[in-house]
Design an enzyme around this catalytic site. Structure first.
Site, PDB file in Angstrom:
ATOM      1  N   GLU A 114      -5.393  -9.955   5.094  1.00  0.00           N
ATOM      2  CA  GLU A 114      -5.461  -9.845   3.638  1.00  0.00           C
ATOM      3  C   GLU A 114      -4.160  -9.270   3.116  1.00  0.00           C
ATOM      4  O   GLU A 114      -3.491  -8.512   3.813  1.00  0.00           O
ATOM      5  CB  GLU A 114      -6.597  -8.884   3.232  1.00  0.00           C
ATOM      6  CG  GLU A 114      -7.957  -9.390   3.624  1.00  0.00           C
ATOM      7  CD  GLU A 114      -9.054  -8.343   3.413  1.00  0.00           C
ATOM      8  OE1 GLU A 114      -8.812  -7.350   2.711  1.00  0.00           O
ATOM      9  OE2 GLU A 114     -10.133  -8.551   3.958  1.00  0.00           O
ATOM     10  N   LYS A 116      -2.054  -6.671   1.186  1.00  0.00           N
ATOM     11  CA  LYS A 116      -2.295  -5.258   0.867  1.00  0.00           C
ATOM     12  C   LYS A 116      -1.809  -5.029  -0.564  1.00  0.00           C
ATOM     13  O   LYS A 116      -0.613  -4.913  -0.822  1.00  0.00           O
ATOM     14  CB  LYS A 116      -1.559  -4.355   1.853  1.00  0.00           C
ATOM     15  CG  LYS A 116      -1.900  -2.895   1.665  1.00  0.00           C
ATOM     16  CD  LYS A 116      -1.409  -2.084   2.861  1.00  0.00           C
ATOM     17  CE  LYS A 116      -1.793  -0.633   2.747  1.00  0.00           C
ATOM     18  NZ  LYS A 116      -1.306   0.017   1.547  1.00  0.00           N
ATOM     19  N   ASP A 118      -0.883  -3.435  -3.989  1.00  0.00           N
ATOM     20  CA  ASP A 118      -0.324  -2.126  -4.293  1.00  0.00           C
ATOM     21  C   ASP A 118      -0.894  -1.594  -5.607  1.00  0.00           C
ATOM     22  O   ASP A 118      -0.303  -1.744  -6.670  1.00  0.00           O
ATOM     23  CB  ASP A 118       1.203  -2.246  -4.380  1.00  0.00           C
ATOM     24  CG  ASP A 118       1.859  -0.896  -4.231  1.00  0.00           C
ATOM     25  OD1 ASP A 118       1.154   0.081  -3.925  1.00  0.00           O
ATOM     26  OD2 ASP A 118       3.084  -0.821  -4.414  1.00  0.00           O
ATOM     27  N   TYR A 223     -12.273  -6.003  -1.636  1.00  0.00           N
ATOM     28  CA  TYR A 223     -11.964  -6.318  -0.236  1.00  0.00           C
ATOM     29  C   TYR A 223     -12.944  -5.773   0.801  1.00  0.00           C
ATOM     30  O   TYR A 223     -12.757  -5.997   1.982  1.00  0.00           O
ATOM     31  CB  TYR A 223     -10.536  -5.908   0.113  1.00  0.00           C
ATOM     32  CG  TYR A 223     -10.181  -4.462  -0.184  1.00  0.00           C
ATOM     33  CD1 TYR A 223     -10.847  -3.416   0.432  1.00  0.00           C
ATOM     34  CD2 TYR A 223      -9.154  -4.163  -1.081  1.00  0.00           C
ATOM     35  CE1 TYR A 223     -10.511  -2.109   0.155  1.00  0.00           C
ATOM     36  CE2 TYR A 223      -8.814  -2.846  -1.368  1.00  0.00           C
ATOM     37  CZ  TYR A 223      -9.498  -1.828  -0.742  1.00  0.00           C
ATOM     38  OH  TYR A 223      -9.169  -0.539  -1.008  1.00  0.00           O
ATOM     39  N   LYS A 311       3.119  -2.629   7.182  1.00  0.00           N
ATOM     40  CA  LYS A 311       3.902  -2.252   6.007  1.00  0.00           C
ATOM     41  C   LYS A 311       5.212  -3.032   6.006  1.00  0.00           C
ATOM     42  O   LYS A 311       5.912  -3.050   7.028  1.00  0.00           O
ATOM     43  CB  LYS A 311       4.224  -0.753   6.047  1.00  0.00           C
ATOM     44  CG  LYS A 311       3.020   0.137   5.859  1.00  0.00           C
ATOM     45  CD  LYS A 311       2.566   0.108   4.412  1.00  0.00           C
ATOM     46  CE  LYS A 311       1.627   1.230   4.053  1.00  0.00           C
ATOM     47  NZ  LYS A 311       2.186   2.554   4.025  1.00  0.00           N
ATOM     48  N   CYS A 405      19.312  34.149  -0.534  1.00  0.00           N
ATOM     49  CA  CYS A 405      18.259  33.391  -1.225  1.00  0.00           C
ATOM     50  C   CYS A 405      18.741  32.990  -2.616  1.00  0.00           C
ATOM     51  O   CYS A 405      19.171  33.845  -3.398  1.00  0.00           O
ATOM     52  CB  CYS A 405      16.987  34.228  -1.340  1.00  0.00           C
ATOM     53  SG  CYS A 405      15.743  33.456  -2.396  1.00  0.00           S
ATOM     54  N   CYS A 408      16.272  35.127  -5.202  1.00  0.00           N
ATOM     55  CA  CYS A 408      16.242  36.586  -5.334  1.00  0.00           C
ATOM     56  C   CYS A 408      17.474  37.260  -4.734  1.00  0.00           C
ATOM     57  O   CYS A 408      17.649  38.470  -4.860  1.00  0.00           O
ATOM     58  CB  CYS A 408      14.977  37.155  -4.708  1.00  0.00           C
ATOM     59  SG  CYS A 408      14.969  37.059  -2.912  1.00  0.00           S
ATOM     60  N   CYS A 423      13.735  33.083   3.321  1.00  0.00           N
ATOM     61  CA  CYS A 423      13.895  34.312   2.554  1.00  0.00           C
ATOM     62  C   CYS A 423      12.680  35.151   2.934  1.00  0.00           C
ATOM     63  O   CYS A 423      11.552  34.685   2.811  1.00  0.00           O
ATOM     64  CB  CYS A 423      13.870  33.986   1.062  1.00  0.00           C
ATOM     65  SG  CYS A 423      13.568  35.442   0.050  1.00  0.00           S
ATOM     66  N   CYS A 428       9.853  37.870  -3.517  1.00  0.00           N
ATOM     67  CA  CYS A 428      10.758  36.847  -4.067  1.00  0.00           C
ATOM     68  C   CYS A 428       9.986  36.008  -5.094  1.00  0.00           C
ATOM     69  O   CYS A 428       8.949  35.425  -4.777  1.00  0.00           O
ATOM     70  CB  CYS A 428      11.282  35.971  -2.941  1.00  0.00           C
ATOM     71  SG  CYS A 428      12.120  34.498  -3.521  1.00  0.00           S
TER      72      CYS A 428
HETATM   73  S1  IVH Z   1      -9.152  -1.987   3.546  1.00  0.00           S
HETATM   74  C1  IVH Z   1     -11.138   1.447   5.860  1.00  0.00           C
HETATM   75  N1  IVH Z   1      -7.938  -4.001   2.352  1.00  0.00           N
HETATM   76  O1  IVH Z   1      -4.613   0.237   1.262  1.00  0.00           O
HETATM   77  C2  IVH Z   1     -10.382   0.335   5.248  1.00  0.00           C
HETATM   78  N2  IVH Z   1      -7.238  -1.795   1.840  1.00  0.00           N
HETATM   79  O2  IVH Z   1      -4.694   2.672   3.643  1.00  0.00           O
HETATM   80  C3  IVH Z   1     -10.039   0.572   3.838  1.00  0.00           C
HETATM   81  N3  IVH Z   1      -5.470  -1.658   0.164  1.00  0.00           N
HETATM   82  O3  IVH Z   1      -6.613   2.948   0.457  1.00  0.00           O
HETATM   83  C4  IVH Z   1      -9.039  -0.252   3.236  1.00  0.00           C
HETATM   84  N4  IVH Z   1      -5.281  -3.825  -0.185  1.00  0.00           N
HETATM   85  O4  IVH Z   1      -6.176   1.281  -1.357  1.00  0.00           O
HETATM   86  C5  IVH Z   1      -8.009  -2.668   2.506  1.00  0.00           C
HETATM   87  N5  IVH Z   1      -6.988  -5.860   1.334  1.00  0.00           N
HETATM   88  C6  IVH Z   1      -7.063  -4.526   1.485  1.00  0.00           C
HETATM   89  C7  IVH Z   1      -6.231  -3.658   0.758  1.00  0.00           C
HETATM   90  C8  IVH Z   1      -6.341  -2.279   0.980  1.00  0.00           C
HETATM   91  C9  IVH Z   1      -4.841  -2.617  -0.526  1.00  0.00           C
HETATM   92  C10 IVH Z   1      -5.186  -0.216   0.085  1.00  0.00           C
HETATM   93  C11 IVH Z   1      -6.392   0.649  -0.147  1.00  0.00           C
HETATM   94  C12 IVH Z   1      -6.408   1.675   0.952  1.00  0.00           C
HETATM   95  C13 IVH Z   1      -5.060   1.523   1.591  1.00  0.00           C
HETATM   96  C14 IVH Z   1      -5.171   1.553   3.093  1.00  0.00           C
END
Ligand code: IVH
Length: 668
Positions: A114, A116, A118, A223, A311, A405, A408, A423, A428
């Site tokens: 999926e 991710k 933002d 999701y 990431k 410092c 202080c 310090c 302080c």
């Molecule tokens: S699953 C236990 N799926 O990414 C699994 N998370 O650290 C929970 N996020 O806090 C997350 N897209 O805010 C999942 N397709 C996706 C996502 C997603 C964004 C975010 C979510 C979560 C963080 C994961």
């Protein structure tokens, strides 16, 4: 118009408008013009005003935002909202795949990939088909109830065709275009700009007035599921498909992959095509598809073992380091920060980056005036990666940390085996201020209306020096401060008053005893039950406690030996602060409780308890309540109309109780 006719029209308009919303915002296939939509909405609102008794629970008029709230309530997530472990390259992904296959003892695994998104994680709960609660993730266990704001997101269905209680989770976000036009408008109005779409989405949902969220064009992708009473679908991909049939917006780019190689292809594809999306993504989430395998793999303390977040590599930029600023922390540690010529990296403008300590500056040979490469670690925290020595002019001098410092003026020391300069002046001002900021912070006393800024203001105005001073603040003197109106003062004082009731672990963590983090504070509070017992504990007693090592024990004993500390505790007691642990202590859980160490699943309708009530009571007796039946379930408690969980428990030969047996067990 007579009442009957009004009722009929309201219902019809609600239904039509909900359908238009769905067609436009979920399916992306509008069937009516905006004009027609607006007209019908107006008609509905007029009728609702005349006949408020007929407003339906799923009335689309909430989409425009109703009355502002005074504050957000806290909500507990019955199933914690966890975060994910990270992968940064192919090797990490292959390693994840190996762990999954080994952990589940299988050769082949299908993964769901999926995007991710933002934005910010959100939980939506539906009961009897109606959206009853929407909340932020918060710290994963406790979030904020932002139902009114979430209801303004038009892709969130207000009603679904599923009567079992279901909690779904997803990511709320602001599309790139909406973000740009919002910032344009803000610039015209001379308002502060949002740094990125994520902040804009979070900022919009954190407004008490739902009209603001309604005006911000937010969206959501669902999701996963959280609490789900009928959660018997065997795979994550089928769950997503089911959620889609219920009217939720799921992400169309999701793909099931049959091997980690296929996953890597997906990752590569989206690394390249990411800019084409209408919203920002910061990585790819990879989840094991089969729920049974997910259950076998389970969780670490923080995240599931069956999923990982890849990431995208951090974007880098080059800028000039103008200065190095020094700050003094709560424990006296001096932290150098690079002041940079503003530069845009991964969506935000960066002007500062922590340099951590003297050793790091020396190692990287960072000098004031250098051209430096910066990136955002985890796409969030700015970091100086390296300097570019080729661009250095000859006259830049090596950086030296000061010997005094910056606040202080007392001499700084470098304690043995530490990289940090400190310090050690206990009075302080910088340290005292940071200590107060820590005391009121979220994981400590969590005082509403009292953040870093106000603490600085209070300290600088000479109103507080110690924690006890905070509880002696008076309305009159607060009102004299800048930006402090009647309302914020009332909130602040109410927040202080409320915090007096906090359970011991918050106070203990808030005191800022060295090496006592929130986890140790919890352990100690649970063990001793009140502060007096802890204060008189000996080194020997302390190190006997699991998870409390010598360093922590030593620090606690020394801390409570200080006359100043003892006086502070006595003063706080007089001021009315609670010094007792309010949670459950292990020794209080009746030995031989029928639930101790047992995994329990609840299903069907209970007459005498709400679901969450039953769960709480079982947990108080040492049981663990989970959402789905598996081999590790010990007891299934079946209320009326129990469905597929009942069948599954029978198949697996799990002990099944009716509600009366639960009542009996709880009253034992
Ligand atoms: S699953 C236990 N799926 O990414 C699994 N998370 O650290 C929970 N996020 O806090 C997350 N897209 O805010 C999942 N397709 C996706 C996502 C997603 C964004 C975010 C979510 C979560 C963080 C994961």
């Amino acid at each position: 118009m007579d009442k009957l006719e009004a009722k009929k029209q309201i219902e019809q308009l609600s239904e039509e408008l909900n359908r238009y919303n769905y067609e436009y915002h979920v399916l992306d296939q509008p069937t009516v013009s905006d004009y027609e939509y607006d007209q019908k909405m107006k008609q509905l609102k007029d009728l609702e005003e005349q006949f408020p008794e007929f407003i339906t629970a799923d009335s689309p008029s909430v989409r425009v935002g109703g009355q502002p709230l005074d504050a957000f309530e806290k909500v507990q997530h019955t199933i914690p909202m966890l975060s994910l472990g990270n992968a940064f390259n192919e090797t990490d992904l292959k390693e994840f795949d190996r762990r999954v296959r080994e952990g589940a003892s299988v050769e082949k695994v299908s993964y769901v990939c999926e995007l991710k998104i933002d934005g910010l994680a959100i939980s939506l709960r539906y009961r009897d088909g109606l959206m009853e609660r929407g909340a932020t993730r918060g710290d994963g266990r406790t979030g904020e109830n932002i139902t009114q704001n979430l209801k303004t997101i038009k892709s969130i269905p207000l009603k679904i065709n599923e009567t079992e209680t279901i909690e779904v989770r997803g990511e709320a976000f602001m599309p790139k275009r909406s973000f740009l036009s919002l910032n344009e408008k803000r610039e015209e109005n001379g308002e502060e700009l949002f740094a990125n779409p994520r902040n804009a989405a979070a900022g919009s949902l954190r407004q008490l007035d739902p009209k603001i969220a309604a005006s911000r064009n937010l969206d959501i992708f669902i999701y996963s599921v959280g609490e789900w009473e009928a959660g018997d679908i065997a795979s994550h991909s089928e769950r997503l498909a089911y959620l889609k049939t219920l009217g939720f917006k799921t992400n169309p780019e999701t793909k099931v992959c049959q091997s980690i190689e296929e996953v890597i292809e997906y990752v590569k594809y989206w690394t390249e095509h990411r800019p084409e999306l209408a919203y920002e993504i910061d990585g790819i989430v990879i989840k094991v598809d089969q729920i049974e395998l997910q259950e076998m793999l389970g969780y670490t303390a923080k995240s599931p073992r069956w999923a990982i977040a890849y990431k995208f590599p951090a974007e880098e930029a080059v800028t000039k380091l103008i200065d190095i600023e020094l700050s003094v922390g709560r424990t006296g540690v001096i932290t150098p920060t690079a002041i940079l010529e503003p530069v845009k990296v991964a969506g935000t403008t960066v002007q500062r980056a922590s340099l951590h300590n003297e050793d790091l500056i020396r190692e990287k040979d960072i000098r004031i005036g250098d051209k430096v490469v910066i990136k955002k670690a985890g796409d969030i925290i700015p970091e100086v990666v390296r300097v570019i020595p080729e661009e250095r002019s000859g006259d830049l001098v090596e950086y030296r940390m000061p010997t005094e410092c910056p606040t202080c003026g007392s001499e700084l020391v470098r304690l043995e085996e530490e990289v940090a300069l400190r310090c050690i002046n206990p009075n302080c001002p910088a340290q005292l201020k940071e200590g107060l900021i820590h005391f009121v912070s979220r994981n400590a006393m969590n005082i509403d209306g009292l953040g870093e800024k106000v603490i600085r203001q209070l300290y600088d105005a000479g109103l507080v020096h110690t924690i006890a001073d905070l509880y002696k603040l008076e309305k009159e003197s607060l009102l004299k401060l800048e930006r402090m109106g009647e309302k914020s003062v009332t909130n602040l004082l109410a927040g202080m008053e409320k915090s007096k009731e906090n359970s011991l672990e918050r106070l203990l963590f808030g005191l800022g005893v060295r090496y006592v983090g929130s986890k140790a504070a919890q352990t100690l509070s649970e063990h001793f039950g009140n502060i007096d017992a802890l204060m008189s504990a000996t080194m020997e007693e302390l190190i006997e406690i699991p998870d409390i090592g010598e360093k922590v024990a030593d620090s606690i004993v020394r801390y409570f030996e200080e006359p100043q500390v003892r006086a502070l505790i006595a003063e706080l007691k007089t001021l009315g602060l609670n010094m007792e642990y309010k949670g459950l202590r292990k020794e209080d859980v009746a030995e031989g409780s029928p639930f101790s160490g047992k995994t329990v699943v609840l299903t069907g309708k209970l007459e005498q308890f709400s679901r969450s009530d039953a769960k709480k009571q079982i947990e108080a007796l040492g049981g663990k309540v989970t959402g789905s039946v598996s081999k590790s379930t010990d007891i299934l408690i079946a209320g009326e109309d129990a469905g597929s969980k009942y069948d599954k428990a029978q198949q697996l030969g799990i002990t099944i109780w009716d509600e009366q047996q639960l009542v009996d067990a709880l009253s034992k």
